[in-house]
Design a protein around this motif. Structure first.
Motif, PDB file in Angstrom:
ATOM      1  N   UNK A   1     -39.198 -27.003  47.188  1.00 29.66           N
ATOM      2  CA  UNK A   1     -38.664 -28.561  47.153  1.00 29.66           C
ATOM      3  C   UNK A   1     -39.636 -29.558  46.528  1.00 29.66           C
ATOM      4  N   UNK A   2     -40.892 -29.154  46.261  1.00 29.20           N
ATOM      5  CA  UNK A   2     -41.855 -29.937  45.617  1.00 29.20           C
ATOM      6  C   UNK A   2     -41.621 -30.067  44.148  1.00 29.20           C
ATOM      7  N   UNK A   3     -41.444 -28.677  43.389  1.00 36.74           N
ATOM      8  CA  UNK A   3     -40.425 -28.715  42.079  1.00 36.74           C
ATOM      9  C   UNK A   3     -39.437 -29.540  41.984  1.00 36.74           C
ATOM     10  N   UNK A   4     -38.586 -29.674  42.974  1.00 31.24           N
ATOM     11  CA  UNK A   4     -37.480 -30.304  42.743  1.00 31.24           C
ATOM     12  C   UNK A   4     -37.550 -32.007  43.125  1.00 31.24           C
ATOM     13  N   UNK A   5     -38.805 -32.317  43.340  1.00 32.25           N
ATOM     14  CA  UNK A   5     -38.984 -33.654  43.817  1.00 32.25           C
ATOM     15  C   UNK A   5     -38.323 -33.846  45.150  1.00 32.25           C
ATOM     16  N   UNK A   6     -38.122 -32.990  46.016  1.00 33.24           N
ATOM     17  CA  UNK A   6     -37.673 -33.058  47.053  1.00 33.24           C
ATOM     18  C   UNK A   6     -38.457 -33.098  48.580  1.00 33.24           C
ATOM     19  N   UNK A   7     -39.787 -32.541  48.403  1.00 35.60           N
ATOM     20  CA  UNK A   7     -40.539 -32.412  49.595  1.00 35.60           C
ATOM     21  C   UNK A   7     -40.820 -33.711  50.337  1.00 35.60           C
ATOM     22  N   UNK A   8     -41.137 -34.785  49.575  1.00 38.33           N
ATOM     23  CA  UNK A   8     -41.447 -36.088  50.251  1.00 38.33           C
ATOM     24  C   UNK A   8     -40.326 -36.632  51.135  1.00 38.33           C
ATOM     25  N   UNK A   9     -39.028 -36.621  50.573  1.00 36.78           N
ATOM     26  CA  UNK A   9     -38.187 -37.159  51.445  1.00 36.78           C
ATOM     27  C   UNK A   9     -37.738 -36.245  52.736  1.00 36.78           C
ATOM     28  N   UNK A  10     -38.041 -34.859  52.372  1.00 37.29           N
ATOM     29  CA  UNK A  10     -37.747 -33.993  53.485  1.00 37.29           C
ATOM     30  C   UNK A  10     -38.665 -33.984  54.587  1.00 37.29           C
ATOM     31  N   UNK A  11     -39.973 -34.179  54.036  1.00 39.70           N
ATOM     32  CA  UNK A  11     -40.969 -34.366  55.189  1.00 39.70           C
ATOM     33  C   UNK A  11     -40.899 -35.596  55.957  1.00 39.70           C
ATOM     34  N   UNK A  12     -40.226 -36.620  55.472  1.00 39.33           N
ATOM     35  CA  UNK A  12     -39.727 -38.106  56.119  1.00 39.33           C
ATOM     36  C   UNK A  12     -38.618 -37.983  56.923  1.00 39.33           C
ATOM     37  N   UNK A  13     -37.867 -36.751  57.127  1.00 40.70           N
ATOM     38  CA  UNK A  13     -36.608 -36.731  57.803  1.00 40.70           C
ATOM     39  C   UNK A  13     -37.382 -36.633  59.284  1.00 40.70           C
ATOM     40  N   UNK A  14     -36.378 -36.864  60.466  1.00 33.37           N
ATOM     41  CA  UNK A  14     -36.921 -36.853  61.818  1.00 33.37           C
ATOM     42  C   UNK A  14     -37.410 -35.610  62.001  1.00 33.37           C
ATOM     43  N   UNK A  15     -36.824 -34.337  61.502  1.00 36.71           N
ATOM     44  CA  UNK A  15     -37.380 -33.098  61.842  1.00 36.71           C
ATOM     45  C   UNK A  15     -37.812 -32.263  60.780  1.00 36.71           C
ATOM     46  N   UNK A  16     -38.312 -32.711  59.643  1.00 39.27           N
ATOM     47  CA  UNK A  16     -38.487 -32.270  58.513  1.00 39.27           C
ATOM     48  C   UNK A  16     -37.554 -31.190  57.995  1.00 39.27           C
ATOM     49  N   UNK A  17     -37.908 -30.095  57.686  1.00 38.13           N
ATOM     50  CA  UNK A  17     -37.078 -29.052  57.312  1.00 38.13           C
ATOM     51  C   UNK A  17     -36.157 -28.554  58.045  1.00 38.13           C
TER      52      UNK A  17
END
Length: 616
Positions: A463-479
């Motif tokens: 997810x970090x490689x795809x620049x997706x980790x930050x927005x995933x972590x900000x979701x209500x329940x994360x992953x």
């Protein structure tokens, strides 16, 4: 008749040894039920209602049964025997009903699972040739109609077995009355022939209309965004209503005919039975006891026969499903890919290369790719560009094995793409399409689709490689956040970043991005390009892009036009040639007023940049 026999064979094949066991149980039900009625002969005799003067086969056999039970001398004992037999009948009937319910649902599940698996194993050409609504309708509607056919088929077999038993007993009691009733019943069935044909025709029309309805509704929901954006709700509603009107007309006939047939059959059966009974007494001089038993048999059998008439019409409405389901299954099976083997691997040693030699792809008479010859090193980055219809998607589909080339070869290192290594080949490729498919599941479940045993650390790294980790972590329940149907709770850019992360999670030898950056904003695209720059030393990266800036740093850029590679080289080399890439960059620069993608050292492009800037 052909479809009836087909259903019977399918039933026998599915049930196996259980089919004769069920037939035996049905026979026991018929014999027990017939025996409970035949025992009325000695019971009527004990209470003063006479039988024939000469003992017949039935009366002799029943008297032996009564004697063996030790109750031959009194009506009360015979009554208890009749009650006991009736109780046994109830138990057998309940057991038969339970078994029928179990095998029917198992048959429905088996047929759906079998069909779905066959669809999944079919190659890409099968899905290209069929609407998704047609396949969904086959799995949902047609398989349910097929299960209904199976249920009705079991009922008809059961009714046939019980009828044979009843007729056998009735013949032994009074063959004259039985023969008259059977002949009248056959004449009545022949008279209903036209009604059977109409119900069969109605059933045949239901399947294509169900497909049309499923497709129309599925397409409407899939494209609901554009429907609302163009205020096309009324037009879409009218389209669905037209299909519903046709379906209602056909379905009404299919639903009405069983009731119509049953009403006339019950009326005719009652009139015929009354007439024959009077004639049996006055014309044949049969004893009252025998007539009563025959009447009891046919009164008990009559509801089954009338229900059977209605069920035959229902079966006419459902039985065409077996043709639809089998046709699609056979077609999908004929286009099946090689059997999946989870242990298949391609141990590709790095560095390696992907070589496309003389590949040609034809769809019917139309040539889509013409003698494509490309070789590029892995690790490294390759860009594929070209206008709409140039053959970019077909080339990608061929590389990942969705489309088989008409001629030519594709090799990855020492391995040639072939049906024998297809699944292992695909596991070496991370594919990110333009429209990312997300299931109504959590982010974690969507990311681990191809690698279900991935650890949390691996998931987060991808997810970090795809620049997706930050927005995933900000979701209500994360992953563990559920993304909704097709990822509806996420933006287009977020969905694409999840698609890229999913592909990176498998650590592919080759990462294929098929317009995968089209929905990314400028910052996300720039960040992703930085990630790709870091990854290009670890794997092969193939980028198909309309945004030409995305391929500027590629080691090799291939320009496709009308299915042919018309030029290939580095960005600077192709720009210096001032050929097709030069014109595409120039056109895109004018269209967007963005001259950053133009090579600064090219004087002609500097002039174009100035024109583009002034236009802006």
């Amino acid at each position: 008749m052909r479809l009836y026999l087909r259903l019977l064979r399918d039933t026998i094949d599915f049930l196996g040894w259980r089919f004769p066991a069920i037939i035996v149980l049905m026979t026991l039900v018929g014999l027990t039920e017939g025996l409970s009625i035949a025992l009325l002969l000695p019971l009527l005799d004990r209470i003063g209602i006479s039988q024939t003067a000469t003992a017949n086969v039935a009366s002799v056999a029943i008297e032996k049964i009564v004697g063996a039970a030790g109750v031959s001398g009194n009506a009360t004992g015979i009554l208890l025997l009749v009650t006991g037999v009736a109780f046994a009948l109830a138990v057998l009937f309940i057991v038969l009903g339970w078994i029928s319910a179990v095998v029917t649902r198992r048959y429905a599940s088996y047929r759906r699972s079998q069909l779905f698996e066959t669809f999944l194993r079919a190659d890409w050409s099968f899905f290209v040739g069929h609407k998704s609504g047609e396949l969904t309708s086959a799995l949902v509607t047609e398989c349910e109609r097929l299960a209904q056919s199976f249920t009705i088929g079991l009922y008809l077999v059961s009714t046939f077995v019980v009828t044979v038993v009843y007729l056998g007993i009735a013949v032994l009691v009074s063959w004259q009355v039985t023969l008259a009733l059977v002949c009248c019943g056959l004449l009545l069935a022949l008279a209903m022939g036209s009604v059977y044909r109409r119900s069969y025709a109605a059933g045949s029309a239901l399947s294509p209309l169900s497909v049309d309805l499923q497709s129309a509704m599925g397409e409407s929901f899939a494209g609901i965004k554009i429907v609302k954006a163009t205020t096309s709700e009324n037009r879409i509603q009218a389209r669905v209503d037209r299909i519903l009107a046709k379906l209602d007309k056909v379905a009404t006939v299919a639903l009405f005919l069983p009731s119509f047939a049953r009403g006339w059959f019950e009326f005719a059966a009652f009139a015929l039975l009354a007439t024959i009974l009077v004639f049996a007494k006055t014309g044949l001089g049969l004893a009252a006891g025998n007539i009563i038993v025959v009447v009891a048999l046919f009164v008990r059998l009559s509801p089954r026969l009338t229900t059977m008439q209605a069920q035959i019409h229902n079966l006419n409405g459902f039985i065409h499903a077996i043709e639809v389901v089998d046709r699609l299954r056979e077609e999908a099976a004929s286009l099946a890919e090689p059997a999946y083997n989870a242990v298949d691997t391609l141990p590709v040693d790095m560095p390696t290369s992907l070589a496309i030699k003389g590949v040609q792809v034809c769809f019917g008479e139309r040539v889509v790719l013409k003698n494509v010859d490309l070789t590029w090193p892995i690790p490294g980055m390759v860009g594929i560009i070209g206008g709409s219809g140039a053959g970019k998607s077909t080339l990608i589909h061929t590389i990942i094995g969705l489309v088989a080339p008409s001629s030519g070869t594709i090799t990855l290192g020492d391995y040639r793409l072939s049906p024998q290594v297809l699944h292992a080949w695909r596991r070496q490729i991370g594919y990110v399409p333009q429209e990312t498919l997300l299931f109504h599941a959590s982010v974690r479940d969507n990311l681990t689709l191809a690698k279900p045993d991935a650890s949390l650390e691996e998931i987060e790294m991808a997810a970090r490689r795809a620049q997706a980790h930050d927005f995933i972590a900000a979701l209500p329940e994360g992953y563990d956040t559920v993304v909704g149907d097709q990822g509806v709770k996420l933006s287009g850019g977020q969905r694409q970043r999840l698609g890229i992360a999913r592909a990176l999670l498998t650590s592919p030898v080759l990462l294929v991005l098929d317009e995968a950056m089209s929905a990314l904003d400028a910052q996300s695209e720039a960040e992703l390009m930085q990630t790709l720059e870091a990854l290009r030393s670890q794997m092969g990266i193939l980028i198909v892009a309309h945004r030409l800036g995305a391929v500027r740093t590629a080691d090799l850029i291939c320009v496709l036009e009308a299915g042919e590679v018309i030029e290939a080289g580095t960005w600077n080399d192709l720009m210096d040639r001032k050929s097709r890439l030069f014109k595409l960059v120039e056109a895109q620069s004018f269209a967007h007023g963005d001259m950053a993608v133009v090579r600064h050292s090219a004087d002609e492009m500097a002039q174009a940049r100035a024109v583009g800037a002034s236009a802006t």
